[in-house]
Design an enzyme around this catalytic site. Structure first.
Site, PDB file in Angstrom:
ATOM      1  N   HIS A  72       1.686   4.713  -2.731  1.00  0.00           N
ATOM      2  CA  HIS A  72       1.825   6.164  -2.509  1.00  0.00           C
ATOM      3  C   HIS A  72       3.181   6.647  -3.017  1.00  0.00           C
ATOM      4  O   HIS A  72       3.277   7.670  -3.690  1.00  0.00           O
ATOM      5  CB  HIS A  72       1.739   6.498  -1.018  1.00  0.00           C
ATOM      6  CG  HIS A  72       0.382   6.351  -0.406  1.00  0.00           C
ATOM      7  ND1 HIS A  72      -0.777   6.812  -0.978  1.00  0.00           N
ATOM      8  CD2 HIS A  72       0.000   5.783   0.768  1.00  0.00           C
ATOM      9  CE1 HIS A  72      -1.813   6.541  -0.201  1.00  0.00           C
ATOM     10  NE2 HIS A  72      -1.362   5.919   0.876  1.00  0.00           N
ATOM     11  N   HIS A  86      -5.286   7.565  -2.255  1.00  0.00           N
ATOM     12  CA  HIS A  86      -6.213   6.549  -1.755  1.00  0.00           C
ATOM     13  C   HIS A  86      -7.347   6.345  -2.757  1.00  0.00           C
ATOM     14  O   HIS A  86      -7.734   7.246  -3.480  1.00  0.00           O
ATOM     15  CB  HIS A  86      -6.759   6.972  -0.395  1.00  0.00           C
ATOM     16  CG  HIS A  86      -5.784   6.714   0.698  1.00  0.00           C
ATOM     17  ND1 HIS A  86      -5.704   7.491   1.843  1.00  0.00           N
ATOM     18  CD2 HIS A  86      -4.828   5.777   0.821  1.00  0.00           C
ATOM     19  CE1 HIS A  86      -4.751   7.014   2.617  1.00  0.00           C
ATOM     20  NE2 HIS A  86      -4.195   5.966   2.021  1.00  0.00           N
ATOM     21  N   HIS A 143       0.840  -1.215   0.000  1.00  0.00           N
ATOM     22  CA  HIS A 143       0.000   0.000   0.000  1.00  0.00           C
ATOM     23  C   HIS A 143       0.869   1.258   0.000  1.00  0.00           C
ATOM     24  O   HIS A 143       0.683   2.173  -0.794  1.00  0.00           O
ATOM     25  CB  HIS A 143      -0.903  -0.014   1.235  1.00  0.00           C
ATOM     26  CG  HIS A 143      -1.695   1.241   1.454  1.00  0.00           C
ATOM     27  ND1 HIS A 143      -2.962   1.428   0.963  1.00  0.00           N
ATOM     28  CD2 HIS A 143      -1.387   2.389   2.116  1.00  0.00           C
ATOM     29  CE1 HIS A 143      -3.390   2.635   1.319  1.00  0.00           C
ATOM     30  NE2 HIS A 143      -2.461   3.243   2.036  1.00  0.00           N
ATOM     31  N   GLU A 144       1.864   1.280   0.879  1.00  0.00           N
ATOM     32  CA  GLU A 144       2.723   2.483   0.986  1.00  0.00           C
ATOM     33  C   GLU A 144       3.506   2.721  -0.296  1.00  0.00           C
ATOM     34  O   GLU A 144       3.666   3.852  -0.745  1.00  0.00           O
ATOM     35  CB  GLU A 144       3.690   2.342   2.159  1.00  0.00           C
ATOM     36  CG  GLU A 144       3.020   2.255   3.516  1.00  0.00           C
ATOM     37  CD  GLU A 144       1.990   3.338   3.753  1.00  0.00           C
ATOM     38  OE1 GLU A 144       0.961   3.060   4.378  1.00  0.00           O
ATOM     39  OE2 GLU A 144       2.183   4.479   3.269  1.00  0.00           O
TER      40      GLU A 144
HETATM   41  C1  LIG Z   1      -3.462   9.582   6.813  1.00  0.00           C
HETATM   42  C2  LIG Z   1      -2.455   8.503   6.586  1.00  0.00           C
HETATM   43  C3  LIG Z   1      -1.131   8.826   7.204  1.00  0.00           C
HETATM   44  C4  LIG Z   1      -2.998   7.194   7.178  1.00  0.00           C
HETATM   45  C5  LIG Z   1      -2.065   6.065   6.911  1.00  0.00           C
HETATM   46  C6  LIG Z   1      -1.977   5.777   5.407  1.00  0.00           C
HETATM   47  O1  LIG Z   1      -2.906   5.726   4.676  1.00  0.00           O
HETATM   48  N1  LIG Z   1      -0.754   5.558   4.989  1.00  0.00           N
HETATM   49  O2  LIG Z   1      -0.584   5.216   3.682  1.00  0.00           O
HETATM   50  C7  LIG Z   1      -2.476   4.791   7.560  1.00  0.00           C
HETATM   51  O3  LIG Z   1      -1.749   4.174   8.302  1.00  0.00           O
HETATM   52  N2  LIG Z   1      -3.696   4.389   7.301  1.00  0.00           N
HETATM   53  C8  LIG Z   1      -4.172   3.160   7.951  1.00  0.00           C
HETATM   54  C9  LIG Z   1      -5.627   3.343   8.216  1.00  0.00           C
HETATM   55  C10 LIG Z   1      -5.684   4.230   9.398  1.00  0.00           C
HETATM   56  N3  LIG Z   1      -5.591   3.579  10.478  1.00  0.00           N
HETATM   57  O4  LIG Z   1      -5.696   5.418   9.232  1.00  0.00           O
HETATM   58  C11 LIG Z   1      -3.957   2.008   7.057  1.00  0.00           C
HETATM   59  O5  LIG Z   1      -4.462   0.958   7.336  1.00  0.00           O
HETATM   60  N4  LIG Z   1      -3.142   2.183   5.971  1.00  0.00           N
HETATM   61  C12 LIG Z   1      -2.368   1.155   5.465  1.00  0.00           C
HETATM   62  C13 LIG Z   1      -3.033   0.169   4.562  1.00  0.00           C
HETATM   63  C14 LIG Z   1      -2.368  -1.014   4.358  1.00  0.00           C
HETATM   64  C15 LIG Z   1      -2.817  -2.001   3.511  1.00  0.00           C
HETATM   65  C16 LIG Z   1      -3.995  -1.828   2.860  1.00  0.00           C
HETATM   66  C17 LIG Z   1      -4.726  -0.686   3.020  1.00  0.00           C
HETATM   67  N5  LIG Z   1      -5.908  -0.565   2.317  1.00  0.00           N
HETATM   68  C18 LIG Z   1      -4.273   0.328   3.884  1.00  0.00           C
HETATM   69 ZN   LIG Z   2      -2.376   5.217   2.605  1.00  0.00          ZN
END
Ligand SMILES: CC(C)C[C@H](C(=O)NO)C(=O)N[C@@H](CC(N)=O)C(=O)NCc1cccc(N)c1
Ligand SMILES: [Zn+2]
Length: 158
Positions: free
Chosen positions: A118, A124, A114-115
């Site tokens: 980005h 997203h 996922h990262e």
């Molecule tokens: C505003 C961002 C810094 C949030 C961060 C994120 O999206 N990083 O890419 C993040 O850790 N998002 C969490 C969700 C949250 N708790 O906000 C997440 O699960 N992101 C990673 C992820 C991994 C694998 C799959 C998906 N769909 C998402």
């Molecule tokens: Zn993300």
């Protein structure tokens, strides 16, 4: 910039999480890069220098980039969109319990994939089930990149 102006990218693993043996972390990261190089004209080569395009680090709380992590849970990781200096850099919150191929903890492969989306310029997605959907949906054995993500990366790198 919204994307890299080159297809051959380099990465450097700055440090490792204590949660996993080094080999497992390396495998999770290589497999996560393969998700994207298998869907578009992209290649990823590890280098032993901080001049790499993508620096990979495990950090917790404040870690000198203005986007502190939040302890266990919630934010799991973040990555900078393509560009010089911090562009592409990917940070994992080391207050999570990182696992690989396990239903426990947080799967490093899934989050890294996922990262790296980005780090390549993808935002997203609103499509539930897509890799770039904002919310981690748990470990998925035999992961296959969903169509929405294939379309997204193809739009950038063909
Ligand atoms: C505003 C961002 C810094 C949030 C961060 C994120 O999206 N990083 O890419 C993040 O850790 N998002 C969490 C969700 C949250 N708790 O906000 C997440 O699960 N992101 C990673 C992820 C991994 C694998 C799959 C998906 N769909 C998402
Ligand atoms: Zn993300």
């Amino acid at each position: 910039p919204t994307k890299w102006e080159k297809n051959q990218l380099t990465y450097n693993i700055v440090n490792y999480t204590p949660d996993l043996p080094v080999e497992k972390t390396r495998r999770a990261l290589v497999d996560a890069f393969k998700v994207w190089s298998g869907a578009a004209k992209l290649s990823f080569t590890e280098v032993r220098s901080r001049t790499a395009d993508i620096l990979i680090q495990f950090e917790s709380r404040y870690h000198q980039d203005g986007y502190p992590f939040d302890g266990n849970g919630m934010i799991l990781a973040h990555a900078f969109f393509p560009g010089d200096n911090k562009g592409g850099d990917t940070h994992f919150d080391d207050d999570e319990r990182w696992t690989f191929n396990s239903t426990e903890g947080v799967d490093l492969f899934m989050v890294a994939a996922h990262e790296f989306g980005h780090a390549l310029g993808l935002g997203h997605s609103t499509v539930p089930g897509s890799l770039m959907y904002p919310w981690y949906q748990g470990y998925q054995p035999n992961f296959k990149l969903p169509r929405d993500d294939v379309e997204g990366i193809q739009r950038l790198y063909g």
